[in-house]
Design a protein around this motif. Sequence first.
Motif, short mmCIF file in Angstrom:
data_model
loop_
_atom_site.label_atom_id
_atom_site.label_comp_id
_atom_site.label_asym_id
_atom_site.label_seq_id
_atom_site.Cartn_x
_atom_site.Cartn_y
_atom_site.Cartn_z
N TYR A 10 0.83 -1.20 0.00
CA TYR A 10 0.00 0.00 0.00
C TYR A 10 0.87 1.26 0.00
N ARG A 11 1.90 1.27 0.84
CA ARG A 11 2.75 2.45 0.94
C ARG A 11 3.54 2.68 -0.34
N ALA B 183 4.01 5.76 -5.43
CA ALA B 183 4.06 5.78 -6.89
C ALA B 183 2.96 6.66 -7.49
N GLU B 184 1.90 6.88 -6.72
CA GLU B 184 0.81 7.74 -7.17
C GLU B 184 1.06 9.20 -6.79
N PRO C 269 -5.88 0.04 -4.18
CA PRO C 269 -6.47 1.35 -3.87
C PRO C 269 -6.58 2.21 -5.12
N VAL C 270 -7.51 3.14 -5.08
CA VAL C 270 -7.68 4.11 -6.17
C VAL C 270 -7.56 5.50 -5.56
N PHE C 271 -6.66 6.31 -6.12
CA PHE C 271 -6.43 7.65 -5.58
C PHE C 271 -6.96 8.75 -6.49
N THR C 272 -7.41 8.40 -7.70
CA THR C 272 -7.92 9.40 -8.64
C THR C 272 -9.17 8.86 -9.30
N ARG C 273 -10.26 9.63 -9.23
CA ARG C 273 -11.49 9.21 -9.90
C ARG C 273 -11.25 9.14 -11.41
N GLY C 274 -11.82 8.13 -12.02
CA GLY C 274 -11.62 7.94 -13.44
C GLY C 274 -10.44 7.07 -13.78
#
Length: 211
Positions: free
Chosen positions: A46-47, A52-53, A168-173
């Motif tokens: 996760y970290r 990376a995001e 995990p998703v950090f950006t919609r779309g």
Amino acid sequence: MGRSLAGRLRRLFTGRSGTTGDTFRRAAAETQTARRASERLADRYYREFRAAEDTADSFPAYDPPRDASGLDSPELLADLEALEDEFRRDADSVDSGTAIKHALDGGRGVLADHIRRDPRAVGWQRVAGPGCCAFCAMLAARGAVYETKWTAGVGRSFHPHCACQVEPVFTRGTLPPLQSQVYAKAWRELSGSNLNQFRRELERLRREGSI
């Protein structure tokens, strides 16, 4: 991790010494050790994924459980008892899927908790394992889920022998993984289909080498 745990359980039950209760406790401890390892790997994943995001702000340190929660789980102990019977009949074809699921659910639970607590996370998506079943492919085809209600029931949609994971998703779309996009296309092309039709389509595509 799954194969390693299966091997340890096989050796434990086929070469056991001591009482049945002692064997079950040792098997449960082996399974719980694998679960803790799964949790640590999930935290590191996760970290690294988060970094990376370009999500550079700090995230609370992972605090691993300090108790033996799960060692006396009725479901796990029942599975271990069934495992012993199967090892006696045929040690080479024994099914230790439920014990492995118990271990892998530890990592899935850590990811669920991180996503729930992380203000930067906007959702999650299922990443299907290689050669996954039609049910898992269908869920992966849905792509990102922008909600947190699922965290309360993590594990319910993961079955024994399931190699799927949570991302995990950090950006919609955010686009789903390529394999999930392939599953989504196959599902759309079977407009009005059911799971059995989808399963047959996946089998056909796999025979052809398309997926």
